[in-house]
Scaffold this active site. Sequence first.
Site, PDB file in Angstrom:
ATOM      1  N   LYS A   1       0.855  -1.181   0.000  1.00 16.85           N
ATOM      2  CA  LYS A   1       0.000   0.000   0.000  1.00 16.85           C
ATOM      3  C   LYS A   1       0.893   1.233   0.000  1.00 16.85           C
ATOM      4  O   LYS A   1       1.721   1.414   0.893  1.00 16.85           O
ATOM      5  CB  LYS A   1      -0.890  -0.017   1.251  1.00 16.85           C
ATOM      6  CG  LYS A   1      -1.737   1.235   1.377  1.00 16.85           C
ATOM      7  CD  LYS A   1      -2.744   1.113   2.504  1.00 16.85           C
ATOM      8  CE  LYS A   1      -3.503   2.414   2.682  1.00 16.85           C
ATOM      9  NZ  LYS A   1      -4.461   2.343   3.792  1.00 16.85           N
TER      10      LYS A   1
ATOM     11  N   ARG B   1     -10.760   9.896   2.401  1.00 18.93           N
ATOM     12  CA  ARG B   1     -10.562  10.621   3.663  1.00 18.93           C
ATOM     13  C   ARG B   1     -11.645  11.676   3.848  1.00 18.93           C
ATOM     14  O   ARG B   1     -12.021  11.985   4.986  1.00 18.93           O
ATOM     15  CB  ARG B   1      -9.158  11.228   3.706  1.00 18.93           C
ATOM     16  CG  ARG B   1      -8.081  10.142   3.726  1.00 18.93           C
ATOM     17  CD  ARG B   1      -6.673  10.727   3.640  1.00 18.93           C
ATOM     18  NE  ARG B   1      -5.671   9.677   3.519  1.00 18.93           N
ATOM     19  CZ  ARG B   1      -4.387   9.911   3.260  1.00 18.93           C
ATOM     20  NH1 ARG B   1      -3.959  11.159   3.122  1.00 18.93           N
ATOM     21  NH2 ARG B   1      -3.540   8.903   3.175  1.00 18.93           N
TER      22      ARG B   1
ATOM     23  N   LYS C   1       1.562   9.897   5.861  1.00 19.98           N
ATOM     24  CA  LYS C   1       1.631   8.467   6.176  1.00 19.98           C
ATOM     25  C   LYS C   1       2.887   7.805   5.593  1.00 19.98           C
ATOM     26  O   LYS C   1       2.952   6.594   5.459  1.00 19.98           O
ATOM     27  CB  LYS C   1       0.348   7.778   5.695  1.00 19.98           C
ATOM     28  CG  LYS C   1      -0.925   8.330   6.356  1.00 19.98           C
ATOM     29  CD  LYS C   1      -2.148   7.439   6.122  1.00 19.98           C
ATOM     30  CE  LYS C   1      -3.368   7.979   6.890  1.00 19.98           C
ATOM     31  NZ  LYS C   1      -4.561   7.079   6.746  1.00 19.98           N
TER      32      LYS C   1
ATOM     33  N   LYS D   1      -2.377  -1.433  -3.657  1.00 18.09           N
ATOM     34  CA  LYS D   1      -3.237  -0.259  -3.583  1.00 18.09           C
ATOM     35  C   LYS D   1      -2.393   1.002  -3.647  1.00 18.09           C
ATOM     36  O   LYS D   1      -1.377   1.036  -2.960  1.00 18.09           O
ATOM     37  CB  LYS D   1      -3.982  -0.343  -2.249  1.00 18.09           C
ATOM     38  CG  LYS D   1      -4.816   0.848  -1.900  1.00 18.09           C
ATOM     39  CD  LYS D   1      -5.418   0.630  -0.533  1.00 18.09           C
ATOM     40  CE  LYS D   1      -6.181   1.857  -0.131  1.00 18.09           C
ATOM     41  NZ  LYS D   1      -6.569   1.828   1.250  1.00 18.09           N
TER      42      LYS D   1
ATOM     43  N   SER E   1     -10.493   5.518  -4.182  1.00 14.92           N
ATOM     44  CA  SER E   1     -11.454   6.625  -4.284  1.00 14.92           C
ATOM     45  C   SER E   1     -11.056   7.673  -5.327  1.00 14.92           C
ATOM     46  O   SER E   1     -11.887   8.133  -6.106  1.00 14.92           O
ATOM     47  CB  SER E   1     -11.623   7.270  -2.912  1.00 14.92           C
ATOM     48  OG  SER E   1     -10.377   7.730  -2.414  1.00 14.92           O
TER      49      SER E   1
ATOM     50  N   TYR F   1     -15.369   1.141  -6.190  1.00 18.51           N
ATOM     51  CA  TYR F   1     -16.643   1.794  -5.855  1.00 18.51           C
ATOM     52  C   TYR F   1     -17.632   1.622  -7.004  1.00 18.51           C
ATOM     53  O   TYR F   1     -18.820   1.837  -6.826  1.00 18.51           O
ATOM     54  CB  TYR F   1     -16.401   3.269  -5.523  1.00 18.51           C
ATOM     55  CG  TYR F   1     -15.478   3.389  -4.322  1.00 18.51           C
ATOM     56  CD1 TYR F   1     -15.990   3.270  -3.031  1.00 18.51           C
ATOM     57  CD2 TYR F   1     -14.097   3.529  -4.485  1.00 18.51           C
ATOM     58  CE1 TYR F   1     -15.134   3.303  -1.929  1.00 18.51           C
ATOM     59  CE2 TYR F   1     -13.243   3.558  -3.402  1.00 18.51           C
ATOM     60  CZ  TYR F   1     -13.764   3.438  -2.122  1.00 18.51           C
ATOM     61  OH  TYR F   1     -12.918   3.450  -1.046  1.00 18.51           O
TER      62      TYR F   1
HETATM   63  C1  PBG Z   1      -6.820   3.683   5.744  1.00 16.25           C
HETATM   64  C2  PBG Z   1      -7.421   3.419   4.435  1.00 16.25           C
HETATM   65  C3  PBG Z   1      -7.360   4.296   3.359  1.00 16.25           C
HETATM   66  C4  PBG Z   1      -8.062   3.705   2.321  1.00 16.25           C
HETATM   67  C5  PBG Z   1      -8.548   2.479   2.771  1.00 16.25           C
HETATM   68  N1  PBG Z   1      -8.119   2.308   4.091  1.00 16.25           N
HETATM   69  C6  PBG Z   1      -6.780   5.659   3.251  1.00 16.25           C
HETATM   70  C7  PBG Z   1      -5.478   5.956   3.825  1.00 16.25           C
HETATM   71  O1  PBG Z   1      -4.586   5.103   3.948  1.00 16.25           O
HETATM   72  O2  PBG Z   1      -5.302   7.115   4.177  1.00 16.25           O
HETATM   73  C8  PBG Z   1      -8.237   4.365   0.987  1.00 16.25           C
HETATM   74  C9  PBG Z   1      -9.232   3.807   0.077  1.00 16.25           C
HETATM   75  C10 PBG Z   1      -9.598   4.692  -1.039  1.00 16.25           C
HETATM   76  O3  PBG Z   1      -8.998   5.759  -1.288  1.00 16.25           O
HETATM   77  O4  PBG Z   1     -10.561   4.333  -1.711  1.00 16.25           O
HETATM   78  N2  PBG Z   1      -6.610   2.647   6.589  1.00 16.25           N
END
Ligand code: PBG
Length: 310
Positions: free
Chosen positions: A181, A191, A203, A234, A260, A299
């Site tokens: 990730k 978010r 992060k 991801k 997203s 989505y």
């Molecule tokens: C956080 C988490 C995130 C997503 C899924 N779980 C965002 C992040 O790491 O800040 C993002 C999923 C998306 O953008 O559709 N645990």
Amino acid sequence: MRSFVAETHLSAADLIQPFFVTDGEDRRVPVASMPGVDRLSTDLLIEECRRAAGLGIGAVALFPVVPEESKSPRGEAALDPDGLLPRSIRALKAELPDLLLFTDVALDPYSSDGHDGIVRDGRILNDETLDVLERMAVVQADAGADIVAPSDMMDGRIGAIRSALDDAGHSETAICSYCVKYASAFYGPFRDALDSAPRAGDKKSYQMDPRNAREALREIALDEEEGADWLMVKPGLPYLDVVRMMRESTALPVAAYHVSGEYAMLRAAARNGWLDYDACLLESLTSFRRAGADIVLTYGAMDAAALLRS
Ligand code: PBG
């Protein structure tokens, strides 16, 4: 004839539909940056999941919207067996016992710092966070989750969660690791949906550097060793090279998350009349499959399933 010789196939059963769940009844709160996506109260969530099951969707993933006043530095609300998420899981399992339920293990929806781990003096406390994640996974499995999906990127959490689940009698609960990730800017709309952006910092100390691909091999090896059942990459489209690399270096099922921001780009362009949403969605999802993903979280899962039917 083209269909007959096509190398890649996409079907609803390969797709996972994520949902944002919120408190209340008969409540549907749109996410402005994700047209077509709403935060749903549990009763409406059940209706949508019934529709997803009817469309042949493989599984659904749940993310809770936690009100600001319930957030805390250590995210204790994540451990409440009567919290929004465990209640929704139980309600869904009672109504739709055969629909696979995928739940998120990470502190960010519950953290007043907006981080996936516990923060002290601007640093993420990896090992202290593991303890909360283990308990969180057990709460979700107790409620009926089929697959817990740690999205937090703490080191060692797959092994820790596997032992905690086994000790609690949940040896049949699977773990889908958000294995590779990246620290990505494409998570912005997610978010927004959960109001979970980091309050300070970023992060980058726990999510991967977008400049790295070889590092994915180390993440894959660790998660396999620790007992993950599925591995995920991801975001999705900007990282299809990594999906391919993962496919070639593991025998485990490979999932990819069309996140997203990727969804928002399609919707925004379509709203302007610049792209055909339906066609671009199916092309994107087919590309994930071509790159080697067995499973795609998107989505647009239900939209795609309906298109594949027609
Ligand atoms: C956080 C988490 C995130 C997503 C899924 N779980 C965002 C992040 O790491 O800040 C993002 C999923 C998306 O953008 O559709 N645990």
